[in-house]
Design a protein around this motif. Structure first.
Motif, PDB file in Angstrom:
ATOM      1  N   ALA A   1      48.716  88.076  20.658  1.00  0.00           N
ATOM      2  CA  ALA A   1      47.584  87.752  21.523  1.00  0.00           C
ATOM      3  C   ALA A   1      47.298  86.279  21.440  1.00  0.00           C
ATOM      4  N   THR A   2      46.707  85.755  22.482  1.00  0.00           N
ATOM      5  CA  THR A   2      46.391  84.344  22.536  1.00  0.00           C
ATOM      6  C   THR A   2      44.925  84.159  22.860  1.00  0.00           C
ATOM      7  N   THR A   3      44.229  83.375  22.041  1.00  0.00           N
ATOM      8  CA  THR A   3      42.859  83.017  22.360  1.00  0.00           C
ATOM      9  C   THR A   3      42.917  81.690  23.072  1.00  0.00           C
ATOM     10  N   ALA A   4      42.365  81.606  24.294  1.00  0.00           N
ATOM     11  CA  ALA A   4      42.663  80.441  25.108  1.00  0.00           C
ATOM     12  C   ALA A   4      41.529  80.026  26.013  1.00  0.00           C
ATOM     13  N   THR A   5      41.678  78.834  26.587  1.00  0.00           N
ATOM     14  CA  THR A   5      40.800  78.354  27.640  1.00  0.00           C
ATOM     15  C   THR A   5      41.635  78.106  28.879  1.00  0.00           C
ATOM     16  N   ILE A   6      41.070  78.388  30.056  1.00  0.00           N
ATOM     17  CA  ILE A   6      41.758  78.072  31.304  1.00  0.00           C
ATOM     18  C   ILE A   6      41.293  76.706  31.773  1.00  0.00           C
ATOM     19  N   SER A   7      42.221  75.878  32.207  1.00  0.00           N
ATOM     20  CA  SER A   7      41.921  74.498  32.525  1.00  0.00           C
ATOM     21  C   SER A   7      41.864  74.227  34.019  1.00  0.00           C
ATOM     22  N   VAL A   8      41.006  73.299  34.400  1.00  0.00           N
ATOM     23  CA  VAL A   8      40.994  72.814  35.777  1.00  0.00           C
ATOM     24  C   VAL A   8      41.788  71.521  35.884  1.00  0.00           C
ATOM     25  N   PHE A   9      42.299  71.029  34.777  1.00  0.00           N
ATOM     26  CA  PHE A   9      43.089  69.809  34.766  1.00  0.00           C
ATOM     27  C   PHE A   9      44.304  69.947  35.678  1.00  0.00           C
ATOM     28  N   GLY A  10      44.906  71.154  35.673  1.00  0.00           N
ATOM     29  CA  GLY A  10      46.114  71.354  36.459  1.00  0.00           C
ATOM     30  C   GLY A  10      45.898  71.145  37.939  1.00  0.00           C
ATOM     31  N   GLN A  11      44.726  71.448  38.445  1.00  0.00           N
ATOM     32  CA  GLN A  11      44.483  71.326  39.878  1.00  0.00           C
ATOM     33  C   GLN A  11      44.493  69.873  40.314  1.00  0.00           C
ATOM     34  N   ALA A  12      43.832  68.981  39.574  1.00  0.00           N
ATOM     35  CA  ALA A  12      43.810  67.568  39.931  1.00  0.00           C
ATOM     36  C   ALA A  12      45.198  66.965  39.794  1.00  0.00           C
ATOM     37  N   TRP A  13      45.861  67.340  38.720  1.00  0.00           N
ATOM     38  CA  TRP A  13      47.210  66.808  38.500  1.00  0.00           C
ATOM     39  C   TRP A  13      48.149  67.286  39.584  1.00  0.00           C
ATOM     40  N   THR A  14      47.947  68.528  40.055  1.00  0.00           N
ATOM     41  CA  THR A  14      48.794  69.075  41.101  1.00  0.00           C
ATOM     42  C   THR A  14      48.770  68.193  42.345  1.00  0.00           C
ATOM     43  N   ARG A  15      47.586  67.703  42.731  1.00  0.00           N
ATOM     44  CA  ARG A  15      47.495  66.879  43.927  1.00  0.00           C
ATOM     45  C   ARG A  15      48.301  65.595  43.779  1.00  0.00           C
ATOM     46  N   CYS A  16      48.261  64.991  42.587  1.00  0.00           N
ATOM     47  CA  CYS A  16      49.032  63.773  42.348  1.00  0.00           C
ATOM     48  C   CYS A  16      50.529  64.050  42.411  1.00  0.00           C
ATOM     49  N   VAL A  17      50.928  65.170  41.798  1.00  0.00           N
ATOM     50  CA  VAL A  17      52.344  65.506  41.761  1.00  0.00           C
ATOM     51  C   VAL A  17      52.875  65.788  43.155  1.00  0.00           C
ATOM     52  N   HIS A  18      52.102  66.483  43.972  1.00  0.00           N
ATOM     53  CA  HIS A  18      52.523  66.772  45.337  1.00  0.00           C
ATOM     54  C   HIS A  18      52.851  65.477  46.077  1.00  0.00           C
ATOM     55  N   ALA A  19      52.011  64.464  45.876  1.00  0.00           N
ATOM     56  CA  ALA A  19      52.221  63.209  46.584  1.00  0.00           C
ATOM     57  C   ALA A  19      53.430  62.452  46.036  1.00  0.00           C
ATOM     58  N   ALA A  20      53.587  62.462  44.712  1.00  0.00           N
ATOM     59  CA  ALA A  20      54.635  61.658  44.089  1.00  0.00           C
ATOM     60  C   ALA A  20      56.019  62.296  44.164  1.00  0.00           C
ATOM     61  N   LEU A  21      56.071  63.582  43.969  1.00  0.00           N
ATOM     62  CA  LEU A  21      57.368  64.251  43.883  1.00  0.00           C
ATOM     63  C   LEU A  21      57.598  65.257  44.991  1.00  0.00           C
ATOM     64  N   GLN A  22      56.669  65.298  45.951  1.00  0.00           N
ATOM     65  CA  GLN A  22      56.833  66.109  47.161  1.00  0.00           C
ATOM     66  C   GLN A  22      57.115  67.575  46.844  1.00  0.00           C
ATOM     67  N   ASP A  23      56.378  68.098  45.882  1.00  0.00           N
ATOM     68  CA  ASP A  23      56.435  69.526  45.588  1.00  0.00           C
ATOM     69  C   ASP A  23      57.830  69.994  45.190  1.00  0.00           C
ATOM     70  N   SER A  24      58.601  69.172  44.541  1.00  0.00           N
ATOM     71  CA  SER A  24      59.947  69.547  44.100  1.00  0.00           C
ATOM     72  C   SER A  24      59.858  70.289  42.778  1.00  0.00           C
ATOM     73  N   PRO A  25      60.951  70.977  42.379  1.00  0.00           N
ATOM     74  CA  PRO A  25      60.939  71.617  41.056  1.00  0.00           C
ATOM     75  C   PRO A  25      60.663  70.627  39.933  1.00  0.00           C
ATOM     76  N   LYS A  26      61.013  69.360  40.161  1.00  0.00           N
ATOM     77  CA  LYS A  26      60.745  68.357  39.123  1.00  0.00           C
ATOM     78  C   LYS A  26      59.244  68.143  38.927  1.00  0.00           C
TER      79      LYS A  26
END
Length: 452
Positions: free
Chosen positions: A21-46
């Motif tokens: 089992a894992t005790t965890a927190t869910i992050s909103v960090f991924g959402q902001a970072w996702t927008r940057c990545v989409h622009a920089a790497l055009q949604d590629s697997p990289k």
């Protein structure tokens, strides 16, 4: 944990796989970072690969990354060409394996969706529990859930499900049936049912959001006591409110002792374990977490206990993570006598992130300790009264679940005996807790020695 608290949403989640089992927190960090990545790497697997690397680089509890050159791993990951996200998944998992941490792991979109459903404590469906009846070999309703579409449609325990939306359930497994029954809220579902002594009939239902019960409770009269027996299956987002209802209802029924059954509970939400601990503890520490830079955060009780009646806690080798936080808090504060087998031994906290393609990542961000500063990782908690079930006893309880939480259940029966002992029948004061800490030692009892 102080630093991560600033970065993460207060929503907390868990990854549960078997006894891990894992005790965890869910992050909103991924959402902001996702927008940057989409622009920089055009949604590629990289983009996915680098998002995983960045999250681990930023948060992983071991700043030395298990003596791995994490920068070199990034270069290696980004030097590869990926024709699909699935290829990226393979390389991500290989990179994470080098950390040698089973709790830092990648989740494909289906696994991540299952995680979010489980930690939310909700599903979209009609609200039934099912099993394959051993005698008839037919898919059978075990229990319709309270306030569900199934209850409102008159579905009853023992009803056999012959078809789901016209598809025969003959030789169908429970998992397959569940996937057919679940669906979007507001959509329709048709079941063909057979009720013993009646002709087959069809029922049309509308799927709804169902709160999954994680707490079962009942009043028992054993050992000359009025026992409030509470079974907690996992620490979902609804676990605390369900526990609160259980304790208040049993208080209303004037119980004089409690048995809290955490056996088989693989853990779940960190916040849920804290909230539930506060229902039993008026004062004292609950848990301390320490992050990668040594910053610590200690959580304490806040005088909101719902009862001070004597308490016994049942645990076993599958009581893990959030279960161990709760058990450790109650044990270290001498609030309960702990009975059963040594717990699983998992004292790491994870943050859980949604990634660019709907997959997910769990990253270990902190280590936790019991109120007395004990590190239980890979060690577990040794009960005050250690009582291992024999193979025959385990088989008997597995074959006859109705015996669990009765005097035919050796660990429950031993808890009742302990509650009749005045040494365990009264919550300790802080001074008594400190004194007892110096002198107490686990008791070891064989289940076959007990006679009731």
């Amino acid at each position: 944990m102080n630093h991560s608290a600033k970065r993460h949403s207060p929503l907390q989640a868990a990854l549960i796989g078997g006894a891990i089992a894992t005790t965890a927190t869910i992050s909103v960090f991924g959402q902001a970072w996702t927008r940057c990545v989409h622009a920089a790497l055009q949604d590629s697997p990289k983009a996915l690969v680098d998002q995983v690397w960045q999250l681990v680089n930023r948060e992983y509890v071991d700043g030395k990354f298990n003596q791995q050159d994490w920068q070199a791993i990034r270069q290696s990951l980004l030097s590869k060409e990926y024709t699909s996200n699935e290829q990226a998944y393979v390389e991500i998992r290989k990179a994470l394996q080098r950390l040698e941490d089973p709790y830092t792991r990648f989740l494909d979109p289906k696994q991540f969706q299952a995680l979010t459903s489980q930690t939310s404590g909700e599903v979209s469906g009609i609200g039934i529990r099912m099993e394959i009846d051993e005698k008839t070999k037919k898919l059978t309703v075990v229990e319709p859930i309270e306030n569900s579409p199934a209850i409102k449609a008159g579905i009853k325990k023992g009803d056999q499900i012959l078809a789901i939306n016209g598809k025969s359930t003959q030789n169908m497994k429970v998992d397959e049936a569940s996937s057919l029954i679940r669906g979007q809220v507001g959509t329709s579902l048709n079941l063909r049912l057979q009720r013993p002594g009646k002709n087959t009939f069809d029922v049309k239902l509308t799927r709804a959001t169902i709160e999954i019960p994680t707490v079962n409770y009942t009043l028992k009269q054993d050992g000359g006591r009025r026992i409030g027996y509470i079974q907690l299956r996992e620490f979902s987002s609804h676990a605390a409110e369900q526990m609160q209802r259980a304790i208040r209802e049993l208080n209303r029924q004037k119980v004089d002792s409690y048995v809290l059954d955490l056996r088989g509970n693989p853990g779940g939400l960190l916040q849920a374990s804290i909230e539930i601990a506060r229902m039993w503890l008026d004062s004292g520490g609950i848990v301390k977490t320490v992050d990668r830079v040594g910053s610590s955060e200690e959580t304490k009780a806040n005088r909101t206990a719902l009862t001070n009646q004597p308490l016994a806690v049942l645990v076993d080798g599958n009581s893990a993570s959030a279960s161990e936080i709760l058990t450790g808090a109650l044990k270290d504060n001498n609030r309960a006598v702990v009975v059963g087998s040594k717990t699983f031994g998992k004292a790491l906290v994870q943050s859980v992130h949604e990634l660019v393609d709907g997959s997910g990542l769990a990253v270990t961000i902190a280590h936790y300790y019991t109120p007395k500063g004990t590190d239980i990782n890979k060690k577990g908690i040794v009960p005050d009264i250690e009582l291992d079930l024999t193979t025959a006893q385990q088989r008997q309880l597995a074959d006859n679940p109705n015996l669990i939480g009765t005097l035919s259940d050796p660990q429950y029966a031993r808890a009742i005996l302990a509650l009749s002992n005045k040494n365990f029948a009264k919550p300790a004061t802080p001074a008594q807790t400190s004194q007892t800490a110096k002198t107490s030692a686990p008791l070891s009892v064989r289940a076959e020695d007990l006679k009731f």
